[in-house]
Design a protein around this motif. Structure first.
Motif, mmCIF file in Angstrom:
data_model
loop_
_atom_site.group_PDB
_atom_site.id
_atom_site.type_symbol
_atom_site.label_atom_id
_atom_site.label_comp_id
_atom_site.label_asym_id
_atom_site.label_seq_id
_atom_site.Cartn_x
_atom_site.Cartn_y
_atom_site.Cartn_z
ATOM 1 N N UNK A 80 -52.561 -15.044 -1.503
ATOM 2 C CA UNK A 80 -51.480 -14.120 -1.471
ATOM 3 C C UNK A 80 -50.540 -14.387 -0.432
ATOM 4 N N UNK A 81 -49.268 -14.462 -0.762
ATOM 5 C CA UNK A 81 -48.157 -14.708 0.146
ATOM 6 C C UNK A 81 -48.016 -13.651 0.917
ATOM 7 N N UNK A 82 -47.638 -13.569 2.474
ATOM 8 C CA UNK A 82 -47.091 -12.552 3.298
ATOM 9 C C UNK A 82 -46.300 -11.783 2.265
ATOM 10 N N UNK A 83 -45.280 -12.279 2.086
ATOM 11 C CA UNK A 83 -43.858 -11.722 1.550
ATOM 12 C C UNK A 83 -44.595 -10.733 0.241
ATOM 13 N N UNK A 84 -45.435 -11.070 -0.381
ATOM 14 C CA UNK A 84 -46.056 -10.385 -1.675
ATOM 15 C C UNK A 84 -46.851 -9.430 -1.254
ATOM 16 N N UNK A 85 -47.317 -8.737 0.118
ATOM 17 C CA UNK A 85 -47.949 -7.688 0.513
ATOM 18 C C UNK A 85 -47.090 -6.469 0.516
ATOM 19 N N UNK A 86 -47.791 -5.397 0.066
ATOM 20 C CA UNK A 86 -46.964 -4.228 -0.082
ATOM 21 C C UNK A 86 -46.843 -3.617 1.239
ATOM 22 N N UNK A 87 -45.555 -2.866 1.358
ATOM 23 C CA UNK A 87 -45.158 -2.313 2.602
ATOM 24 C C UNK A 87 -45.952 -1.021 2.822
ATOM 25 N N UNK A 88 -46.096 -0.495 4.101
ATOM 26 C CA UNK A 88 -46.837 0.739 4.142
ATOM 27 C C UNK A 88 -46.243 1.884 3.523
ATOM 28 N N UNK A 89 -44.965 2.004 3.361
ATOM 29 C CA UNK A 89 -44.373 2.922 2.225
ATOM 30 C C UNK A 89 -44.817 2.841 0.924
ATOM 31 N N UNK A 90 -44.699 1.540 0.436
ATOM 32 C CA UNK A 90 -44.993 1.519 -0.924
ATOM 33 C C UNK A 90 -46.504 1.736 -1.278
ATOM 34 N N UNK A 120 -47.886 4.734 -3.605
ATOM 35 C CA UNK A 120 -48.711 4.408 -4.623
ATOM 36 C C UNK A 120 -50.073 5.196 -4.796
ATOM 37 N N UNK A 121 -50.391 5.592 -3.394
ATOM 38 C CA UNK A 121 -51.559 6.354 -2.979
ATOM 39 C C UNK A 121 -51.659 7.541 -3.588
ATOM 40 N N UNK A 122 -52.767 8.271 -3.839
ATOM 41 C CA UNK A 122 -52.920 9.689 -4.452
ATOM 42 C C UNK A 122 -52.887 10.517 -3.342
ATOM 43 N N UNK A 123 -52.674 11.900 -3.636
ATOM 44 C CA UNK A 123 -52.351 12.827 -2.774
ATOM 45 C C UNK A 123 -53.378 12.982 -1.328
ATOM 46 N N UNK A 124 -54.792 12.560 -1.948
ATOM 47 C CA UNK A 124 -55.718 12.657 -0.800
ATOM 48 C C UNK A 124 -55.481 11.686 0.093
ATOM 49 N N UNK A 125 -55.382 10.494 -0.306
ATOM 50 C CA UNK A 125 -55.091 9.292 0.644
ATOM 51 C C UNK A 125 -53.848 9.427 1.300
ATOM 52 N N UNK A 126 -53.055 9.991 0.872
ATOM 53 C CA UNK A 126 -51.656 10.393 1.658
ATOM 54 C C UNK A 126 -52.200 11.438 2.925
ATOM 55 N N UNK A 127 -52.814 12.292 2.484
ATOM 56 C CA UNK A 127 -53.035 13.458 3.664
ATOM 57 C C UNK A 127 -54.063 12.755 4.448
ATOM 58 N N UNK A 128 -55.080 11.955 4.216
ATOM 59 C CA UNK A 128 -55.774 11.492 5.094
ATOM 60 C C UNK A 128 -55.071 10.440 5.947
ATOM 61 N N UNK A 129 -54.078 9.891 5.389
ATOM 62 C CA UNK A 129 -53.250 9.033 6.388
ATOM 63 C C UNK A 129 -52.547 9.879 7.386
ATOM 64 N N UNK A 130 -51.841 10.957 6.965
ATOM 65 C CA UNK A 130 -50.993 11.724 7.859
ATOM 66 C C UNK A 130 -51.990 12.742 8.941
ATOM 67 N N UNK A 131 -52.991 12.831 8.456
ATOM 68 C CA UNK A 131 -54.022 13.564 9.294
ATOM 69 C C UNK A 131 -54.381 12.525 10.518
ATOM 70 N N UNK A 132 -54.631 11.291 10.039
ATOM 71 C CA UNK A 132 -55.251 10.183 11.045
ATOM 72 C C UNK A 132 -53.912 10.041 12.166
ATOM 73 N N UNK A 133 -52.843 10.001 11.482
ATOM 74 C CA UNK A 133 -51.539 9.898 12.510
ATOM 75 C C UNK A 133 -51.132 10.963 13.355
ATOM 76 N N UNK A 134 -51.407 12.276 12.800
ATOM 77 C CA UNK A 134 -51.411 13.308 13.796
ATOM 78 C C UNK A 134 -52.470 13.442 14.709
ATOM 79 N N UNK A 135 -53.815 13.113 14.581
ATOM 80 C CA UNK A 135 -54.770 12.885 15.494
ATOM 81 C C UNK A 135 -54.335 11.914 16.422
ATOM 82 N N UNK A 136 -53.988 10.565 16.122
ATOM 83 C CA UNK A 136 -53.568 9.641 17.119
ATOM 84 C C UNK A 136 -52.485 10.143 18.192
ATOM 85 N N UNK A 137 -51.377 10.587 17.520
ATOM 86 C CA UNK A 137 -50.507 11.376 18.166
ATOM 87 C C UNK A 137 -50.830 12.438 19.221
#
Length: 169
Positions: free
Chosen positions: A1-11, A15-32
């Motif tokens: 797979x080419x680097x230019x074909x990798x999806x961005x974080x926002x993409x 594309x992720x479901x609500x649970x995966x989005x919540x887990x991501x934002x909880x991880x970000x808040x925990x790190x901050x």
């Protein structure tokens, strides 16, 4: 797979479901939050060191401005209830500052592993405390007669340097 074909974080997030989005934002808040806590603890350490240093400097300047203070502290024994010359308040300031530094030395941060005062800073204060107690008869006898004003563990710590002078001056 080419680097230019990798999806961005926002993409990937869209594309992720609500649970995966919540887990991501909880991880970000925990790190901050973790970064914020560590920053606050480091700031606490710097603030404590600056406060002790500033109080130490002002005590030294007051000592220098008080005529005859050195001779009085070296040669005079503390007597409770006697008139209080200006040098008495310098001795009280020394002992209060030493006990405060001792309290900070005993305090720990980062889950009881890292002392609030850096070891080199504490050793400098400790050496100064030892020197002042040995040099100033007034300070030493003040501490001996007013022990009840200080905490037991601090008194035990101070006793280590006062013992060689008990009964002899």
């Amino acid at each position: 797979m080419n680097v230019s074909e990798l999806p961005t974080l926002l993409a990937s997030l869209s594309a992720a479901g609500p649970l995966e989005q919540a887990k991501f934002w909880i991880s970000v808040v925990g790190l901050v939050s973790l970064v914020g806590i560590l920053t606050a603890l480091v700031s606490l350490r710097l603030t404590v060191c600056n406060q002790i240093y500033a109080r130490w400097q002002s005590l030294i300047f007051k000592f220098a401005d008080t005529e005859g203070a050195h001779a009085y502290l070296v040669a005079t024994e503390y007597a409770p209830g006697a008139d209080r010359p200006p040098a008495h308040y310098i001795a009280v300031g020394y002992m209060n500052l030493f006990e405060e530094a001792y309290r900070y030395h005993k305090a720990k941060m980062f889950i009881f592993f890292v002392p609030v005062l850096p070891n080199a800073f504490w050793y400098s204060i400790e050496n100064s405390m030892k020197k002042q107690l040995r040099q100033f008869k007034y300070l030493r006898t003040y501490w001996q007669q007013e022990r009840s004003s200080f905490s037991g563990d601090f008194n035990h710590h101070v006793q280590y340097w006062v013992r060689p002078f008990d009964g002899a001056d």
